[in-house]
Design a protein around this motif. Structure first.
Motif, mmCIF file in Angstrom:
data_model
loop_
_atom_site.group_PDB
_atom_site.id
_atom_site.type_symbol
_atom_site.label_atom_id
_atom_site.label_comp_id
_atom_site.label_asym_id
_atom_site.label_seq_id
_atom_site.Cartn_x
_atom_site.Cartn_y
_atom_site.Cartn_z
ATOM 1 N N ILE A 194 0.882 -1.170 0.000
ATOM 2 C CA ILE A 194 0.000 0.000 0.000
ATOM 3 C C ILE A 194 0.913 1.211 0.000
ATOM 4 O O ILE A 194 1.684 1.420 0.938
ATOM 5 C CB ILE A 194 -0.941 0.000 1.216
ATOM 6 N N SER A 195 0.833 1.997 -1.051
ATOM 7 C CA SER A 195 1.739 3.130 -1.205
ATOM 8 C C SER A 195 1.371 4.276 -0.271
ATOM 9 O O SER A 195 0.227 4.387 0.195
ATOM 10 C CB SER A 195 1.721 3.633 -2.651
ATOM 11 N N ALA A 196 2.335 5.136 -0.023
ATOM 12 C CA ALA A 196 2.070 6.356 0.752
ATOM 13 C C ALA A 196 1.034 7.198 0.034
ATOM 14 O O ALA A 196 0.167 7.806 0.675
ATOM 15 C CB ALA A 196 3.359 7.138 0.963
ATOM 16 N N LYS A 197 1.091 7.229 -1.291
ATOM 17 C CA LYS A 197 0.101 7.995 -2.061
ATOM 18 C C LYS A 197 -1.317 7.505 -1.784
ATOM 19 O O LYS A 197 -2.225 8.303 -1.552
ATOM 20 C CB LYS A 197 0.394 7.908 -3.560
ATOM 21 N N ALA A 198 -1.509 6.192 -1.815
ATOM 22 C CA ALA A 198 -2.845 5.635 -1.581
ATOM 23 C C ALA A 198 -3.299 5.894 -0.149
ATOM 24 O O ALA A 198 -4.472 6.232 0.091
ATOM 25 C CB ALA A 198 -2.855 4.144 -1.887
ATOM 26 N N ASP A 199 -2.388 5.761 0.804
ATOM 27 C CA ASP A 199 -2.719 6.022 2.202
ATOM 28 C C ASP A 199 -3.098 7.484 2.406
ATOM 29 O O ASP A 199 -4.142 7.792 2.982
ATOM 30 C CB ASP A 199 -1.537 5.631 3.089
ATOM 31 N N TYR A 200 -2.276 8.400 1.917
ATOM 32 C CA TYR A 200 -2.552 9.826 2.085
ATOM 33 C C TYR A 200 -3.820 10.231 1.339
ATOM 34 O O TYR A 200 -4.605 11.043 1.827
ATOM 35 C CB TYR A 200 -1.386 10.677 1.593
ATOM 36 N N ALA A 201 -4.032 9.668 0.157
ATOM 37 C CA ALA A 201 -5.235 9.984 -0.612
ATOM 38 C C ALA A 201 -6.486 9.565 0.147
ATOM 39 O O ALA A 201 -7.458 10.330 0.233
ATOM 40 C CB ALA A 201 -5.184 9.290 -1.969
ATOM 41 N N THR A 202 -6.458 8.378 0.719
ATOM 42 C CA THR A 202 -7.615 7.887 1.472
ATOM 43 C C THR A 202 -7.853 8.742 2.703
ATOM 44 O O THR A 202 -9.001 9.118 3.004
ATOM 45 C CB THR A 202 -7.406 6.414 1.873
ATOM 46 N N ARG A 203 -6.806 9.080 3.404
ATOM 47 C CA ARG A 203 -6.950 9.912 4.603
ATOM 48 C C ARG A 203 -7.475 11.302 4.251
ATOM 49 O O ARG A 203 -8.312 11.865 4.976
ATOM 50 C CB ARG A 203 -5.612 9.978 5.326
ATOM 51 N N ALA A 204 -7.025 11.856 3.135
ATOM 52 C CA ALA A 204 -7.526 13.163 2.698
ATOM 53 C C ALA A 204 -9.009 13.080 2.359
ATOM 54 O O ALA A 204 -9.804 13.948 2.757
ATOM 55 C CB ALA A 204 -6.731 13.651 1.487
ATOM 56 N N LEU A 205 -9.399 12.047 1.644
ATOM 57 C CA LEU A 205 -10.806 11.887 1.285
ATOM 58 C C LEU A 205 -11.682 11.686 2.516
ATOM 59 O O LEU A 205 -12.815 12.184 2.567
ATOM 60 C CB LEU A 205 -10.970 10.728 0.304
ATOM 61 N N LEU A 206 -11.176 10.974 3.504
ATOM 62 C CA LEU A 206 -11.947 10.794 4.735
ATOM 63 C C LEU A 206 -12.124 12.113 5.476
ATOM 64 O O LEU A 206 -13.188 12.365 6.052
ATOM 65 C CB LEU A 206 -11.285 9.737 5.630
ATOM 66 N N GLU A 207 -11.107 12.973 5.458
ATOM 67 C CA GLU A 207 -11.258 14.311 6.056
ATOM 68 C C GLU A 207 -12.344 15.094 5.325
ATOM 69 O O GLU A 207 -13.179 15.747 5.950
ATOM 70 C CB GLU A 207 -9.938 15.092 6.006
ATOM 71 N N LEU A 208 -12.354 15.012 3.996
ATOM 72 C CA LEU A 208 -13.376 15.715 3.209
ATOM 73 C C LEU A 208 -14.758 15.116 3.457
ATOM 74 O O LEU A 208 -15.750 15.850 3.520
ATOM 75 C CB LEU A 208 -13.036 15.655 1.723
#
Length: 144
Positions: A3-17
């Protein structure tokens, strides 16, 4: 599977939104809330925008919103938006992978792993990961 850092950060950003869909958030606010590097997050959010998972508005009232409802965005959507293929072998897709002789069955195992991982990620939406107090209704996670 990686699981890439990109995928992790993207998911966390979307959850914040997804947590407060009525208000736009800046990348600075998301990065601060999740403790992720701002510059890296900025490029990741750009990829999410290109994939239609977020929309943006410039200006003092601007920021980012989800591009679709949280219940319509799966983890598979997120991973594919920022990473492309879910599983690769030395950076190559598994589609045409073929081994001779004793290793002939191995590509099928890799493809089965990819299919199983895809099914798990496709069964989890952002809405299902939100805390109960968020605005979106929370579906039953036991189905995933």
């Amino acid at each position: 599977m990686h699981i890439s850092a990109k995928a992790d950060y993207a998911t966390r950003a979307l959850l914040e939104l997804a947590r407060a869909p009525e208000h736009p958030l800046t990348c600075e606010a998301i990065a601060s809330a999740q403790g992720v590097p701002f510059r890296f997050l900025k490029s990741v959010v750009g990829e999410l925008r290109k994939a239609g998972l977020v929309r943006s508005q410039r200006g003092c009232e601007g920021g980012y919103w989800l591009g679709r409802r949280a219940g319509e965005i799966t983890l598979l959507d997120v991973v594919r938006a920022v990473d492309g293929d879910l599983l690769t072998l030395r950076g190559e897709p598994l589609d045409g992978l073929d081994y001779p002789g004793a290793a002939a069955g191995l590509p099928d195992v890799y493809r089965r792993i990819e299919a199983d991982a895809s099914a798990v990620l496709a069964g989890v939406t952002l809405a299902s990961l939100l805390p109960a107090e968020s605005g979106e209704p929370r579906p039953d996670r036991s189905a995933a």
